[in-house]
Design a protein around this motif. Sequence first.
Motif, PDB file in Angstrom:
ATOM      1  N   UNK A   1       0.845  -1.192   0.000  1.00  0.00           N
ATOM      2  CA  UNK A   1       0.000   0.000   0.000  1.00  0.00           C
ATOM      3  C   UNK A   1       0.885   1.247   0.000  1.00  0.00           C
ATOM      4  N   UNK A   2       0.533   2.229  -0.793  1.00  0.00           N
ATOM      5  CA  UNK A   2       1.325   3.445  -0.903  1.00  0.00           C
ATOM      6  C   UNK A   2       1.282   4.248   0.389  1.00  0.00           C
ATOM      7  N   UNK A   3       2.465   4.528   0.940  1.00  0.00           N
ATOM      8  CA  UNK A   3       2.514   5.347   2.149  1.00  0.00           C
ATOM      9  C   UNK A   3       2.078   6.777   1.849  1.00  0.00           C
ATOM     10  N   UNK A   4       2.305   7.233   0.598  1.00  0.00           N
ATOM     11  CA  UNK A   4       1.862   8.580   0.228  1.00  0.00           C
ATOM     12  C   UNK A   4       0.349   8.696   0.330  1.00  0.00           C
ATOM     13  N   UNK A   5      -0.364   7.642  -0.086  1.00  0.00           N
ATOM     14  CA  UNK A   5      -1.827   7.668  -0.017  1.00  0.00           C
ATOM     15  C   UNK A   5      -2.298   7.732   1.430  1.00  0.00           C
ATOM     16  N   UNK A   6      -1.644   6.978   2.311  1.00  0.00           N
ATOM     17  CA  UNK A   6      -2.016   6.998   3.729  1.00  0.00           C
ATOM     18  C   UNK A   6      -1.687   8.349   4.340  1.00  0.00           C
ATOM     19  N   UNK A   7      -0.534   8.895   3.998  1.00  0.00           N
ATOM     20  CA  UNK A   7      -0.146  10.208   4.530  1.00  0.00           C
ATOM     21  C   UNK A   7      -1.122  11.288   4.070  1.00  0.00           C
ATOM     22  N   UNK A   8      -1.555  11.208   2.810  1.00  0.00           N
ATOM     23  CA  UNK A   8      -2.529  12.180   2.304  1.00  0.00           C
ATOM     24  C   UNK A   8      -3.847  12.069   3.065  1.00  0.00           C
ATOM     25  N   UNK A   9      -4.261  10.851   3.327  1.00  0.00           N
ATOM     26  CA  UNK A   9      -5.506  10.653   4.055  1.00  0.00           C
ATOM     27  C   UNK A   9      -5.382  11.159   5.489  1.00  0.00           C
ATOM     28  N   UNK A  10      -4.251  10.905   6.132  1.00  0.00           N
ATOM     29  CA  UNK A  10      -4.032  11.414   7.493  1.00  0.00           C
ATOM     30  C   UNK A  10      -4.085  12.934   7.519  1.00  0.00           C
ATOM     31  N   UNK A  11      -3.428  13.571   6.557  1.00  0.00           N
ATOM     32  CA  UNK A  11      -3.434  15.032   6.518  1.00  0.00           C
ATOM     33  C   UNK A  11      -4.838  15.565   6.290  1.00  0.00           C
ATOM     34  N   UNK A  12      -5.608  14.880   5.447  1.00  0.00           N
ATOM     35  CA  UNK A  12      -6.978  15.313   5.154  1.00  0.00           C
ATOM     36  C   UNK A  12      -7.869  15.193   6.382  1.00  0.00           C
ATOM     37  N   UNK A  13      -7.751  14.089   7.086  1.00  0.00           N
ATOM     38  CA  UNK A  13      -8.660  13.819   8.196  1.00  0.00           C
ATOM     39  C   UNK A  13      -8.300  14.598   9.453  1.00  0.00           C
ATOM     40  N   UNK A  14      -7.037  14.668   9.774  1.00  0.00           N
ATOM     41  CA  UNK A  14      -6.651  15.165  11.089  1.00  0.00           C
ATOM     42  C   UNK A  14      -6.276  16.640  11.113  1.00  0.00           C
ATOM     43  N   UNK A  15      -6.450  17.322   9.987  1.00  0.00           N
ATOM     44  CA  UNK A  15      -6.141  18.759   9.958  1.00  0.00           C
ATOM     45  C   UNK A  15      -7.077  19.558  10.855  1.00  0.00           C
ATOM     46  N   UNK A  16      -8.254  18.986  11.170  1.00  0.00           N
ATOM     47  CA  UNK A  16      -9.201  19.707  12.027  1.00  0.00           C
ATOM     48  C   UNK A  16      -8.830  19.605  13.506  1.00  0.00           C
ATOM     49  N   UNK A  17      -7.890  18.722  13.855  1.00  0.00           N
ATOM     50  CA  UNK A  17      -7.472  18.605  15.252  1.00  0.00           C
ATOM     51  C   UNK A  17      -6.615  19.812  15.636  1.00  0.00           C
ATOM     52  N   UNK A  18      -6.968  20.496  16.703  1.00  0.00           N
ATOM     53  CA  UNK A  18      -6.194  21.693  17.072  1.00  0.00           C
ATOM     54  C   UNK A  18      -4.841  21.374  17.683  1.00  0.00           C
ATOM     55  N   UNK A  19      -4.682  20.150  18.230  1.00  0.00           N
ATOM     56  CA  UNK A  19      -3.453  19.836  18.951  1.00  0.00           C
ATOM     57  C   UNK A  19      -2.595  18.856  18.169  1.00  0.00           C
ATOM     58  N   UNK A  20      -1.297  19.084  18.218  1.00  0.00           N
ATOM     59  CA  UNK A  20      -0.347  18.230  17.499  1.00  0.00           C
ATOM     60  C   UNK A  20      -0.394  16.801  18.011  1.00  0.00           C
ATOM     61  N   UNK A  21      -0.521  16.616  19.337  1.00  0.00           N
ATOM     62  CA  UNK A  21      -0.524  15.257  19.877  1.00  0.00           C
ATOM     63  C   UNK A  21      -1.745  14.477  19.393  1.00  0.00           C
ATOM     64  N   UNK A  22      -2.892  15.164  19.194  1.00  0.00           N
ATOM     65  CA  UNK A  22      -4.073  14.482  18.664  1.00  0.00           C
ATOM     66  C   UNK A  22      -3.847  14.056  17.216  1.00  0.00           C
ATOM     67  N   UNK A  23      -3.199  14.926  16.433  1.00  0.00           N
ATOM     68  CA  UNK A  23      -2.913  14.570  15.044  1.00  0.00           C
ATOM     69  C   UNK A  23      -1.967  13.369  14.986  1.00  0.00           C
ATOM     70  N   UNK A  24      -1.006  13.335  15.900  1.00  0.00           N
ATOM     71  CA  UNK A  24      -0.075  12.212  15.938  1.00  0.00           C
ATOM     72  C   UNK A  24      -0.785  10.913  16.349  1.00  0.00           C
ATOM     73  N   UNK A  25      -1.633  10.997  17.359  1.00  0.00           N
ATOM     74  CA  UNK A  25      -2.356   9.814  17.818  1.00  0.00           C
ATOM     75  C   UNK A  25      -3.309   9.305  16.724  1.00  0.00           C
ATOM     76  N   UNK A  26      -3.952  10.234  16.015  1.00  0.00           N
ATOM     77  CA  UNK A  26      -4.839   9.824  14.938  1.00  0.00           C
ATOM     78  C   UNK A  26      -4.105   9.055  13.864  1.00  0.00           C
ATOM     79  N   UNK A  27      -2.949   9.580  13.438  1.00  0.00           N
ATOM     80  CA  UNK A  27      -2.158   8.904  12.418  1.00  0.00           C
ATOM     81  C   UNK A  27      -1.634   7.565  12.928  1.00  0.00           C
ATOM     82  N   UNK A  28      -1.249   7.527  14.197  1.00  0.00           N
ATOM     83  CA  UNK A  28      -0.745   6.292  14.800  1.00  0.00           C
ATOM     84  C   UNK A  28      -1.823   5.212  14.827  1.00  0.00           C
ATOM     85  N   UNK A  29      -3.011   5.592  15.239  1.00  0.00           N
ATOM     86  CA  UNK A  29      -4.107   4.626  15.315  1.00  0.00           C
ATOM     87  C   UNK A  29      -4.506   4.147  13.927  1.00  0.00           C
TER      88      UNK A  29
END
Length: 381
Positions: A1-29
């Motif tokens: 699976x393309x990591x670029x596709x996953x990274x794009x999806x993470x950026x799309x979904x978690x941009x609404x999170x105000x905190x960096x740690x939430x964005x990191x946890x979202x991508x991790x999960x």
Amino acid sequence: MSDDAVSELCATLFSSFPRKDQRQRGAQYLRGLLTTEGRKTARNIAAHLGAPATEQTLHHFIADSTWSWRPLRAALAAHLERKTAAQAWVVRQMSIPKTGEHSVGVDRGFAPHLRQSFRGQQAYGVWLASQELSAPVDWRLVLPEQWIHDPALRTRAGVPEEAGAESQEECAVAVALEAARRWGPRRPVLIDLRDGDAPAAVAPLAAAGVPFLLRIAGSQRLSVADRAMPGFRGGPLPAQQILQLVKGVRRPVPWQDTVAGHVPRTSLAAMVPVALSDRSAAPRGLFLLGEWTDPTRPPSALWLTSMAQPGAGPLLRLTKLTDRVDADFARVGEETGLRDYVGRSFRGWHRHMTLASAAHAAVVLSGAGYAPGRPAELASA
């Protein structure tokens, strides 16, 4: 699976999170859902990541954090709209067996896909579907009476005040209307209501202007609404009988079985103007669509629709999107954790389902194969 596709999806979904740690946890999960073998729980994801100490952090991120799943679902739907040639919303029932009694919504119920009773949760997902792929973008959990009227259960699971008890068909229609209201453009909604009250679903969908195809049982009673067609003066008749009366107007419809690998197939189809038995309360302009895979046998599928156009052939092809959803759920959705949440809370269930849906979308958008896992529909939960 393309990591670029996953990274794009993470950026799309978690941009609404105000905190960096939430964005990191979202991508991790999300990445954990895609790479962890077996059940996709916080414990297993943390073990897979080689950091067991993060289990509590991930559990808190899903069960007890403050982030709302609704903006993420909207972002996921918009992402899929940009990436696919979506044709319809398909509402699919999902049974989630549970051996315990504490998970929100657990009750004794009936699993339509299995034709059997079970104990657990029942939910309805809205899948954005095309001939080539599908992915869930919204979910609604069926809440039985005791989870609404027992204050202790409501408080323990964090059931919101606005949530009320619903039948299965009410839940299916509600999640379809919510998707149509929030995420245009307006597309046809397909719902399997062979075991529900299909006529009760017609009025709210028609009132909202949502075009629909409802799969119905052959025993559903309807009235022929065209004077020129057989059965017009017969009063309410079983839908299967109506279609048998009009076999003479059946026409061949070629279609591509994309689930089987673009295998060309042909069915017979007929469409009849009909009315519900209670004409006073029913909207006009309804049609009964029948499909015959074997011309010598009764119809293999019956659909009640509000769409006269684009005609029987295109509508029959549209109904095949339910096969696409079933296949993608079995191949991908099971393995990205759609039935793996082990927590007890209402909000935790919705957060997990949102990220599991995103993981499913990442797989189907990448065109990647996915390792087979637990194929059993009622694997132990």
